[in-house]
Structures are given as structure tokens and as C-alpha cells.
Design a protein around this motif. Structure first.
Motif, PDB file in Angstrom:
ATOM      1  N   VAL A  11       7.232  16.054  -6.994  1.00  0.00           N
ATOM      2  CA  VAL A  11       8.258  16.996  -7.442  1.00  0.00           C
ATOM      3  C   VAL A  11       8.202  18.316  -6.687  1.00  0.00           C
ATOM      4  N   PHE A  12       7.018  18.917  -6.613  1.00  0.00           N
ATOM      5  CA  PHE A  12       6.914  20.263  -6.066  1.00  0.00           C
ATOM      6  C   PHE A  12       6.725  20.285  -4.551  1.00  0.00           C
ATOM      7  N   ARG A  13       6.120  19.238  -4.018  1.00  0.00           N
ATOM      8  CA  ARG A  13       5.963  19.176  -2.566  1.00  0.00           C
ATOM      9  C   ARG A  13       7.012  18.290  -1.909  1.00  0.00           C
ATOM     10  N   LYS A  14       7.916  17.758  -2.733  1.00  0.00           N
ATOM     11  CA  LYS A  14       9.032  16.939  -2.245  1.00  0.00           C
ATOM     12  C   LYS A  14       8.556  15.758  -1.400  1.00  0.00           C
ATOM     13  N   ASN A  15       7.419  15.207  -1.788  1.00  0.00           N
ATOM     14  CA  ASN A  15       6.873  14.038  -1.104  1.00  0.00           C
ATOM     15  C   ASN A  15       7.089  12.819  -1.995  1.00  0.00           C
ATOM     16  N   LYS A  16       8.042  11.972  -1.629  1.00  0.00           N
ATOM     17  CA  LYS A  16       8.400  10.847  -2.481  1.00  0.00           C
ATOM     18  C   LYS A  16       7.283   9.813  -2.619  1.00  0.00           C
ATOM     19  N   GLU A  17       6.330   9.845  -1.689  1.00  0.00           N
ATOM     20  CA  GLU A  17       5.225   8.882  -1.758  1.00  0.00           C
ATOM     21  C   GLU A  17       4.174   9.303  -2.773  1.00  0.00           C
ATOM     22  N   GLY A  18       4.118  10.596  -3.090  1.00  0.00           N
ATOM     23  CA  GLY A  18       3.149  11.086  -4.058  1.00  0.00           C
ATOM     24  C   GLY A  18       1.722  11.028  -3.539  1.00  0.00           C
ATOM     25  N   MET A  19       0.784  10.921  -4.461  1.00  0.00           N
ATOM     26  CA  MET A  19      -0.633  10.861  -4.091  1.00  0.00           C
ATOM     27  C   MET A  19      -0.919   9.615  -3.268  1.00  0.00           C
ATOM     28  N   SER A  20      -1.793   9.765  -2.293  1.00  0.00           N
ATOM     29  CA  SER A  20      -2.197   8.619  -1.481  1.00  0.00           C
ATOM     30  C   SER A  20      -2.805   7.532  -2.357  1.00  0.00           C
ATOM     31  N   GLY A  21      -2.462   6.276  -2.055  1.00  0.00           N
ATOM     32  CA  GLY A  21      -2.953   5.160  -2.855  1.00  0.00           C
ATOM     33  C   GLY A  21      -4.461   5.099  -2.925  1.00  0.00           C
ATOM     34  N   ARG A  22      -5.130   5.492  -1.858  1.00  0.00           N
ATOM     35  CA  ARG A  22      -6.595   5.418  -1.843  1.00  0.00           C
ATOM     36  C   ARG A  22      -7.220   6.367  -2.860  1.00  0.00           C
ATOM     37  N   TYR A  23      -6.571   7.532  -3.046  1.00  0.00           N
ATOM     38  CA  TYR A  23      -7.109   8.492  -4.010  1.00  0.00           C
ATOM     39  C   TYR A  23      -6.885   8.007  -5.450  1.00  0.00           C
ATOM     40  N   LYS A  24      -5.752   7.346  -5.678  1.00  0.00           N
ATOM     41  CA  LYS A  24      -5.517   6.745  -6.996  1.00  0.00           C
ATOM     42  C   LYS A  24      -6.599   5.714  -7.300  1.00  0.00           C
ATOM     43  N   ILE A  25      -6.878   4.873  -6.306  1.00  0.00           N
ATOM     44  CA  ILE A  25      -7.883   3.823  -6.486  1.00  0.00           C
ATOM     45  C   ILE A  25      -9.255   4.439  -6.764  1.00  0.00           C
ATOM     46  N   VAL A  26      -9.587   5.499  -6.042  1.00  0.00           N
ATOM     47  CA  VAL A  26     -10.869   6.172  -6.263  1.00  0.00           C
ATOM     48  C   VAL A  26     -10.968   6.675  -7.707  1.00  0.00           C
ATOM     49  N   GLY A  27      -9.880   7.277  -8.197  1.00  0.00           N
ATOM     50  CA  GLY A  27      -9.859   7.745  -9.580  1.00  0.00           C
ATOM     51  C   GLY A  27     -10.019   6.624 -10.576  1.00  0.00           C
ATOM     52  N   GLN A  28      -9.335   5.501 -10.350  1.00  0.00           N
ATOM     53  CA  GLN A  28      -9.429   4.361 -11.259  1.00  0.00           C
ATOM     54  C   GLN A  28     -10.813   3.725 -11.199  1.00  0.00           C
TER      55      GLN A  28
END
Length: 415
Positions: A121-138
Motif C-alpha cells: 500500500v505505502f510503497r506501491k509494490n504490488k508484490e509485497g514482502m519477498s516470499g523468502r521473508y514470509k517463509i522465514v517468519g512462518q
């Protein structure tokens, strides 16, 4: 907090204060309170999101009515998270290990989803957080859950018990425990253990997969269990994220799944029911019934604003959170192997994307031209492309979800 207040009032002899000791009462209160929170808080959150111009970024994919959703407030998962945590903080025993784990899971995945939405929303990046960082969090959450279940002394399950006389059973079932357990048959164990559906001897210990490790069996067994927990959390949370593509689809489906999990939590925490159904009795897990009641109330309450046409979208803040809650909750009540049935909608949505992408890459490599299995993935967009209206698709998916939930609950007796 209210639980501890009324507990003190009960000890002081105040009439009626003991009502808060009953799981059924607190569960109903959690359901009602979360519904009220979702509808009341939701109105203010939507206005705040509108003032901050936090709207959905919509790609033109050629779907009917899609562009009309552009600018609709997103990050509405905040409403769901608040509507869960407020009743939990008020009505649950906050020192219960299961409540601590569920609260941590809610905040953990909510934070990951919030960061993802913030970038979009704020950085106007439609891809959002990198998938690798999501995986690290999970993965991090999976390790925390697996470690708590394996090493915490308060986490045990009991099997080989016999149903007591109904005359001696309290609502929680704990008062009758001393009169019903036969010491020569009782089996007390810790995680990692789960339930295999449809089998009579249905208890499965993850450590049996590490028999080859000899004296290191327990350590390797925990590692296998941790990997399983990580995979389950990742798969279900991402599945909920994939399902969140139509107004009310992920929300309604999650409410149905939550209702089924509430049944499993109640019978597993109730000594008499667990004995009668020949399932694992999980001491101290009755607080989970209160939590999941708040979850169901929050998701139903969110539908007030998220049903077609949606006034707010949950965003990854909501979808990753509800998927993670479902996954962790199923692990805590040892029914994670039932998730492919119970979360069949999430599974099919995930598989449709995997199949579509894999087949496209394969045919492009082999024929020089990418081909598709579905008109569009995830699966709900395939039906949109076929001209079926959005509300009808959502309703039909809900009906399938109800059928899957009923089949899952029936496994309590089908072996």
C-alpha cells in the motif's frame, strides 16, 4: 482478566460468580463479544483506512467487477485480530500454555501480514514482502510451536482411559478423572503425537519415524515433528491467502473450519467425551474452546463488512493470520492430519496455482508455448472466467466447506 476477577469474587462467596468457571458460558460470551467487537470496531477501522487512503491495488485481469474494487480499504485483518484478542484477554486463563501459543501465533502472523500489506500500500509494490521473508517468519513460528509442545511440561495427552459415570462428571470432565482412570491401562505421553483418521489404533507418534536414529531417536523425532509443524503452518496460511480473492470467501470458509475445530477442541478437553469417543484427552486444553469461539465470532462479524460487495478487504494481515490460527490450533488438538479434508477449499486453491504454474512452465519448455489447465488460477477465478457471478461462487464454496467440515467431524466415529 474478567476470568480472574470473577474467580476472586467466587472465592469471596459472591453468588453467581462461579458462572465464569464454565467453559460453555465463557465460549458463548467470547463468540458474542467478538461479534460485537468486529461490527463496532470494524466501522471505525474502515473509516480510518479510508482517511489514510489505504486502498486495494487492483491489477486488470479481465474479471467482471474487478476494477470496481480498486480503492476499497484493505488491511482489514486488523479488525479480525482485535476481535479475537479482546475476548481472549477478557475471558481466558492467560497463563494457559495453549492460550499463550495461540496468542503468539495470532500476533506473529498478523505482523507478517501487516508488513506485507504495508509494502504493497505505502510503497506501491504490488508484490509485497519477498516470499523468502514470509517463509522465514512462518518457519520461526513453527519452531516455537514445536518446541513448546515438546518441551513444556504442561503439554501432555492421555489415552487408555474409560468413561466415568455421568453422575460424577463435571462440565470440564476433570473432577471425574480420578475415579475413571485405570492405572494399568492409562497411557500418558507428550507431543509429538497425533491422530490418524479412519483407523481404530489411530495414535501416531512422530518419533517412530526416527527409530533408525538409535539413542538419538527423541532428538531426531522432534526434528521431524518440527518440520511437519512448519510445513502445516506454511501450507494452511498460504492456502488461506490464496483463497482470499472474492468477497467473503476466505472469511466464511474460515468460520466453517473454526466451528469444526471447536467441536474437536471441546471433546478432546472433556474427559468423559474423550473416553467415550476413544480419542486423546488433552488436559488443560479447554481454554482453546474459548479461543476458537472468539475466532468464529470474529470471522462471522467481519463478514458484516466483507460480504459482497465488500466494504473492506482483510489483506494479508487477515488471511495469513486466520490460516496460521487454523493450522496451529489443529496441531494443538492433534488433528493436523485431518486438515486436507477440513481445509479442502484452501488445499484445492493452493493446488490449482501450483498445477497452473507448473504446467505452464512445462509446456513452454516442451512446446515453446505455455498452456494452461484452468482459465485462470486460483480456482475461484476460473469460475469467474466462466461467467459465474461472484456471490454464487462464494456460496457454493461455502457449501462445499460445510460438507467437508461435517465429514471431518464424522471421523470421530468412523474407524
Amino acid at each position: 482478566m474478567l476470568y480472574y476477577l470473577f474467580h476472586s469474587l467466587q472465592e469471596a462467596g459472591v453468588p453467581g460468580a462461579g458462572l465464569f468457571q464454565y467453559i460453555s458460558f465463557r465460549s458463548v460470551m467470547a463468540l458474542v463479544l467478538s461479534l460485537i467487537c468486529a461490527t463496532v470496531i470494524g466501522r471505525h477501522v474502515i473509516r480510518l483506512l479510508q482517511r489514510q487512503q489505504i486502498g486495494e491495488l487492483v491489477r486488470d485481469l479481465g474479471l467482471e467487477g474487478q476494477l470496481q474494487k480498486k480503492g476499497t480499504p484493505t488491511m482489514g485483518g486488523i479488525i479480525i485480530i482485535m476481535s479475537i484478542l479482546i475476548p481472549v484477554l477478557l475471558l481466558c486463563k492467560l497463563d494457559n500454555v495453549y492460550i499463550i501459543l495461540m496468542t503468539v501465533s495470532t500476533l506473529w502472523l498478523g505482523a507478517i501480514g501487516f508488513i506485507d500489506d504495508y509494502i504493497k500500500v505505502f510503497r506501491k509494490n504490488k508484490e509485497g514482502m519477498s516470499g523468502r521473508y514470509k517463509i522465514v517468519g512462518q518457519v520461526g513460528l513453527g519452531i516455537i510451536v514445536a518446541a513448546a509442545l515438546y518441551f513444556n511440561d504442561d503439554v501432555v495427552v492421555r489415552a487408555g482411559v474409560y468413561p466415568p459415570s455421568p453422575m460424577t462428571t463435571t462440565e470440564s470432565g476433570y473432577a471425574a478423572e480420578a475415579h475413571a482412570v485405570r492405572p494399568e491401562t492409562q497411557h500418558i505421553t507428550k507431543a509429538p503425537i497425533t491422530t490418524i483418521p479412519f483407523l481404530k489404533d489411530h495414535q501416531f507418534d512422530y518419533r517412530c519415524l526416527a527409530d533408525w536414529a538409535g539413542e538419538h531417536r527423541n532428538a531426531v523425532g522432534w526434528g521431524i515433528f518440527a518440520i511437519a509443524v512448519i510445513l502445516i503452518i506454511t501450507a494452511v496460511s498460504n492456502g488461506a491467502n490464496m483463497t482470499d480473492g472474492l468477497d467473503g470467501l476466505a472469511t466464511g470458509t474460515s468460520a466453517i473450519i473454526g466451528t469444526a475445530l471447536a467441536i474437536f477442541a471441546y471433546v478432546s478437553s472433556h474427559f468423559w467425551f474423550a473416553s467415550y469417543l476413544n480419542i486423546m484427552f488433552i488436559p488443560n486444553s479447554s481454554e482453546l474452546v474459548v479461543f476458537i469461539s472468539a475466532f468464529v465470532g470474529a470471522t462471522i462479524g467481519f463478514l458484516w463488512y466483507n460480504s459482497y460487495p465488500a466494504q473492506v478487504f482483510m489483506g494479508d494481515t487477515g488471511s495469513l493470520t486466520i490460516g496460521g490460527i487454523i493450522a496451529v490450533f489443529a496441531i494443538l488438538v492433534h488433528v493436523e492430519l485431518l486438515l486436507p479434508i477440513l481445509c479442502g477449499i484452501f488445499l484445492v486453491e493452493n493446488l490449482s496455482v501450483i498445477m497452473q504454474v507448473s504446467y505452464f512452465k512445462y509446456t513452454k519448455r516442451k512446446f515453446g508455448e505455455g498452456r494452461r489447465i484452468f482459465l485462470m488460477a486460483p480456482l475461484h477465478h476460473h469460475f469467474q472466467k466462466k461467467g459465474i457471478t461472484e456471490p454464487k461462487i462464494v456460496t457454493r464454496f461455502w457449501l462445499v466447506g460445510i460438507i467437508l467440515a461435517m465429514l471431518t467431524v464424522v471421523t470421530l466415529k468412523i474407524r
